[in-house]
Design a protein around this motif. Structure first.
Motif, PDB file in Angstrom:
ATOM      1  N   SER A  63       0.856  -1.183   0.000  1.00 60.25           N
ATOM      2  CA  SER A  63       0.000   0.000   0.000  1.00 60.25           C
ATOM      3  C   SER A  63       0.893   1.234   0.000  1.00 60.25           C
ATOM      4  O   SER A  63       2.050   1.167   0.430  1.00 60.25           O
ATOM      5  CB  SER A  63      -0.930   0.024   1.217  1.00 60.25           C
ATOM      6  OG  SER A  63      -0.179   0.055   2.416  1.00 60.25           O
ATOM      7  N   LYS A  65       0.974   5.564   0.800  1.00 59.53           N
ATOM      8  CA  LYS A  65       0.357   6.782   1.327  1.00 59.53           C
ATOM      9  C   LYS A  65       1.319   7.954   1.168  1.00 59.53           C
ATOM     10  O   LYS A  65       2.536   7.774   1.190  1.00 59.53           O
ATOM     11  CB  LYS A  65       0.002   6.627   2.808  1.00 59.53           C
ATOM     12  CG  LYS A  65      -1.214   5.769   3.092  1.00 59.53           C
ATOM     13  CD  LYS A  65      -1.592   5.837   4.563  1.00 59.53           C
ATOM     14  CE  LYS A  65      -2.898   5.107   4.827  1.00 59.53           C
ATOM     15  NZ  LYS A  65      -3.312   5.229   6.257  1.00 59.53           N
ATOM     16  N   ASN A  68      -1.262  11.365   5.262  1.00 59.15           N
ATOM     17  CA  ASN A  68      -2.379  10.502   5.668  1.00 59.15           C
ATOM     18  C   ASN A  68      -3.284  10.131   4.503  1.00 59.15           C
ATOM     19  O   ASN A  68      -4.314   9.477   4.699  1.00 59.15           O
ATOM     20  CB  ASN A  68      -3.214  11.211   6.754  1.00 59.15           C
ATOM     21  CG  ASN A  68      -2.457  11.378   8.053  1.00 59.15           C
ATOM     22  OD1 ASN A  68      -1.715  10.487   8.461  1.00 59.15           O
ATOM     23  ND2 ASN A  68      -2.629  12.513   8.703  1.00 59.15           N
ATOM     24  N   LYS A  69      -2.904  10.536   3.312  1.00 59.65           N
ATOM     25  CA  LYS A  69      -3.735  10.280   2.133  1.00 59.65           C
ATOM     26  C   LYS A  69      -3.323   8.978   1.458  1.00 59.65           C
ATOM     27  O   LYS A  69      -2.139   8.743   1.203  1.00 59.65           O
ATOM     28  CB  LYS A  69      -3.612  11.441   1.144  1.00 59.65           C
ATOM     29  CG  LYS A  69      -4.433  11.261  -0.125  1.00 59.65           C
ATOM     30  CD  LYS A  69      -4.259  12.452  -1.059  1.00 59.65           C
ATOM     31  CE  LYS A  69      -5.041  12.261  -2.347  1.00 59.65           C
ATOM     32  NZ  LYS A  69      -4.874  13.414  -3.274  1.00 59.65           N
ATOM     33  N   THR A  70      -4.303   8.132   1.145  1.00 57.01           N
ATOM     34  CA  THR A  70      -4.023   6.865   0.477  1.00 57.01           C
ATOM     35  C   THR A  70      -3.842   7.085  -1.019  1.00 57.01           C
ATOM     36  O   THR A  70      -4.712   7.655  -1.685  1.00 57.01           O
ATOM     37  CB  THR A  70      -5.168   5.861   0.710  1.00 57.01           C
ATOM     38  OG1 THR A  70      -5.274   5.591   2.109  1.00 57.01           O
ATOM     39  CG2 THR A  70      -4.911   4.556  -0.035  1.00 57.01           C
ATOM     40  N   VAL A  71      -2.690   6.654  -1.520  1.00 55.51           N
ATOM     41  CA  VAL A  71      -2.410   6.717  -2.953  1.00 55.51           C
ATOM     42  C   VAL A  71      -2.784   5.395  -3.607  1.00 55.51           C
ATOM     43  O   VAL A  71      -3.430   5.355  -4.654  1.00 55.51           O
ATOM     44  CB  VAL A  71      -0.924   7.043  -3.200  1.00 55.51           C
ATOM     45  CG1 VAL A  71      -0.603   7.063  -4.697  1.00 55.51           C
ATOM     46  CG2 VAL A  71      -0.567   8.390  -2.573  1.00 55.51           C
ATOM     47  N   ALA A  73      -4.437   1.669  -2.256  1.00 55.57           N
ATOM     48  CA  ALA A  73      -4.934   0.824  -1.173  1.00 55.57           C
ATOM     49  C   ALA A  73      -4.183  -0.504  -1.174  1.00 55.57           C
ATOM     50  O   ALA A  73      -3.596  -0.910  -2.195  1.00 55.57           O
ATOM     51  CB  ALA A  73      -6.432   0.590  -1.344  1.00 55.57           C
ATOM     52  N   GLU A  74      -4.187  -1.187  -0.031  1.00 54.92           N
ATOM     53  CA  GLU A  74      -3.450  -2.445   0.087  1.00 54.92           C
ATOM     54  C   GLU A  74      -3.961  -3.472  -0.927  1.00 54.92           C
ATOM     55  O   GLU A  74      -5.157  -3.710  -1.047  1.00 54.92           O
ATOM     56  CB  GLU A  74      -3.571  -3.008   1.496  1.00 54.92           C
ATOM     57  CG  GLU A  74      -2.697  -4.236   1.731  1.00 54.92           C
ATOM     58  CD  GLU A  74      -2.690  -4.674   3.183  1.00 54.92           C
ATOM     59  OE1 GLU A  74      -1.854  -5.519   3.537  1.00 54.92           O
ATOM     60  OE2 GLU A  74      -3.541  -4.172   3.964  1.00 54.92           O
ATOM     61  N   TYR A  91       6.303   9.982   0.985  1.00 59.46           N
ATOM     62  CA  TYR A  91       5.535   8.801   0.580  1.00 59.46           C
ATOM     63  C   TYR A  91       5.993   7.609   1.408  1.00 59.46           C
ATOM     64  O   TYR A  91       7.201   7.371   1.553  1.00 59.46           O
ATOM     65  CB  TYR A  91       5.736   8.505  -0.905  1.00 59.46           C
ATOM     66  CG  TYR A  91       4.953   9.417  -1.823  1.00 59.46           C
ATOM     67  CD1 TYR A  91       3.782   8.982  -2.442  1.00 59.46           C
ATOM     68  CD2 TYR A  91       5.374  10.720  -2.057  1.00 59.46           C
ATOM     69  CE1 TYR A  91       3.062   9.820  -3.278  1.00 59.46           C
ATOM     70  CE2 TYR A  91       4.652  11.573  -2.888  1.00 59.46           C
ATOM     71  CZ  TYR A  91       3.506  11.112  -3.487  1.00 59.46           C
ATOM     72  OH  TYR A  91       2.774  11.945  -4.309  1.00 59.46           O
ATOM     73  N   LYS A 108       8.578  -1.294   5.753  1.00 61.52           N
ATOM     74  CA  LYS A 108       8.238   0.053   5.290  1.00 61.52           C
ATOM     75  C   LYS A 108       9.443   0.749   4.673  1.00 61.52           C
ATOM     76  O   LYS A 108      10.551   0.682   5.212  1.00 61.52           O
ATOM     77  CB  LYS A 108       7.718   0.884   6.468  1.00 61.52           C
ATOM     78  CG  LYS A 108       7.326   2.305   6.115  1.00 61.52           C
ATOM     79  CD  LYS A 108       6.768   3.026   7.337  1.00 61.52           C
ATOM     80  CE  LYS A 108       7.846   3.338   8.332  1.00 61.52           C
ATOM     81  NZ  LYS A 108       7.342   4.167   9.462  1.00 61.52           N
TER      82      LYS A 108
END
Length: 204
Positions: A63, A65, A68-71, A73-74, A91, A108
């Motif tokens: 996933s 991000k 806090n914004k999702t680029v 999704a998982e 990012y 990560k």
């Protein structure tokens, strides 16, 4: 005489009498992103490697991000998959794998994206040249150029021949002494890109 060999670990996983698998699988992202990238750059997701000794593994998921914004999704990692780093910021790409016993491990990696476009001004007239003591000169209007023009702030300053500096708040300046004045336009955007314009006015 017989020699006893004690096997304590297999692939860093402890061998004991516990009947439950309490060891997490191994996950490694193959590579890193170096330095910063310009906003708008297409990013290729790095491949990852995972294995487990005691249980079968599920798919590696990923996933993305920015803040806090999702680029992204998982979802299951696809070799060669790309995304566009369209915004400035940090990012975070999170890889994850889970084995059949429910043991999960994340990995990560991060990189930063910056705004490569500096703001500009297009003047509808001239600034500078010559003037007389006591003369008031109208400053020209201007047009802002930037990828985010609404985020641009323009500051104007007047440096007098005696070294005094003041902020210009109106649309004109009055020259009260002989010498060289410097009119400065400082242009900045939301991502801290800065452009300076300086104009000299000789006052006699």
């Amino acid at each position: 005489a017989d020699t006893a060999v004690g096997l304590r670990t297999i692939n860093n996983q402890t061998v004991n009498s516990v009947k439950r698998d309490m060891q997490r699988p191994y996950l490694k992202v193959d590579g890193r992103y170096e330095g910063r990238v310009a906003a708008g750059t297409t990013i290729t997701l790095l491949p990852a490697t995972a294995y487990d000794v005691l249980n079968a593994l599920g798919d590696i998921t990923v996933s993305v991000k920015v803040g806090n914004k999702t680029v992204l999704a998982e979802h299951v990692l696809v070799p060669g998959e790309t995304f566009v780093a369209s915004e400035c910021g940090t990012y975070t790409i999170l890889y994850r794998v889970t084995d059949a016993a429910g043991n999960s491990v994340p990995e990560k990696i991060e990189f930063a994206s910056y705004d490569p476009v500096k703001p500009t001004l297009r003047f509808d007239g001239t600034v500078g040249g010559e003037a007389r003591v006591g003369q008031t000169v109208q400053l020209p209007s201007y047009t802002v150029g930037d990828d985010l023009p609404e985020s641009v702030t323009v500051y104007r300053y007047l440096l007098s021949p005696d070294g005094a500096k003041e902020k210009i708040t109106g649309d004109s300046v009055t020259f009260t002494q002989a010498g060289t004045y410097i009119v400065t336009y400082l242009v900045t955007d939301v991502h801290n890109n800065v452009t300076l314009y300086r104009f000299a006015v000789t006052v006699r």
